[in-house]
Design an enzyme around this catalytic site. Structure first.
Site, short mmCIF file in Angstrom:
data_model
loop_
_atom_site.label_atom_id
_atom_site.label_comp_id
_atom_site.label_asym_id
_atom_site.label_seq_id
_atom_site.Cartn_x
_atom_site.Cartn_y
_atom_site.Cartn_z
N ASP A 75 70.45 11.43 50.40
CA ASP A 75 69.34 12.16 49.82
C ASP A 75 69.67 13.63 49.57
OD1 ASP A 75 67.78 9.93 49.72
OD2 ASP A 75 66.51 10.44 51.43
N ALA A 83 54.25 21.17 65.97
CA ALA A 83 53.98 21.51 67.37
C ALA A 83 52.95 22.63 67.47
CB ALA A 83 55.28 21.89 68.09
#
Length: 254
Positions: free
Chosen positions: A44, A179
């Site tokens: 990719d 997070a």
């Protein structure tokens, strides 16, 4: 359109270099300025850099997986390349344009097909202020980072950060925290594709932050402006029945 003039590119891994030699011997290597299609042999990362490299020529890119990650790639085969190219489905992707202002006053502009991300580059969590179309939507996000993803990139970094998978033809972007500490339960937002997203880095000297447009990195960011650029179209080719829309749906039931 019948593709005949192929320009091949390959990553540096041995499998990709072997495939490059094989295909170049069989089909020849058309110079990029005379080609009507590019075949990328790798993963990719290679197809993303290839789409950006040839964007001024608006060449379609057909990838075959000779790397590790191959979500945007087709299955590798030595056989029937011309038949596969001429039967392929085309997906058109608009990239994100990133405009980063650094703490020293310098600015950097870059394009991203998958996502633009911000991530802390020091031991302390980042503190970010988020504006959408110039209007403050979050006064403070304390987190490891955040990103804005296109539908094409929604199964990449965005998905690993627990962001949503977006249908390829949806006119939306995903804004996803990484997070998040405060607000602790904030999962992000889905925004119109025309939205202009701004991150302002609070306490930038004490809590340094880096930005990345796909793999192009900028350090010591003070402000980051992100918007979809509809004037640029990246064309990716897929084998019939294995296009981006099908892959995004399939990924949600894996």
């Amino acid at each position: 359109m019948a593709f005949k003039n192929i320009h091949f590119v390959a990553s540096s891994v041995p499998l990709a270099r072997e495939a490059l030699a094989k295909f170049s011997h069989r089909f020849g290597q058309t110079p990029a300025d005379k080609a009507d299609v590019v075949v990328a042999l790798g993963g990719d990362g290679l197809i993303l850099s290839t789409l950006q490299k040839f964007q001024s020529r608006n060449l379609p890119v057909y990838g075959m997986n000779r790397g590790t990650v191959g979500f945007l790639m087709n299955t590798y085969s030595d056989d029937s390349l011309l038949d596969r190219l001429n039967a392929a489905e085309e997906a058109v992707i608009n990239p994100l344009r990133m405009f980063a202002t650094q703490t020293n006053g310098d600015s950097v502009e870059a394009l991203a097909i998958n996502e633009v991300s911000l991530i802390r580059s020091g031991p302390q969590a980042a503190r970010l202020r988020i504006l959408i179309d110039g209007r403050e939507r979050m006064a403070e996000l304390v987190c490891d980072g955040a990103l804005v993803s296109t539908p094409a990139g929604s199964t990449a970094y965005n998905y690993s950060a627990h962001g949503p998978i977006l249908p390829i033809r949806a006119d939306v972007l995903a804004l996803t925290p990484m997070a998040a500490f405060r607000p602790r339960r904030w999962r992000g937002a889905i925004l119109p594709r025309e939205a202009k997203v701004t991150f302002e880095v609070l306490e930038a000297e004490k809590r340094p932050v880096s930005a990345a447009a796909d793999s192009a990195e900028v350090r010591d960011v003070l402000r980051l402006d992100i918007a979809s650029d509809s004037t640029i179209e990246h064309r990716i080719l897929f084998d019939p029945g294995h296009g981006l829309e099908e892959r995004l749906i399939r990924e949600q039931f894996a």
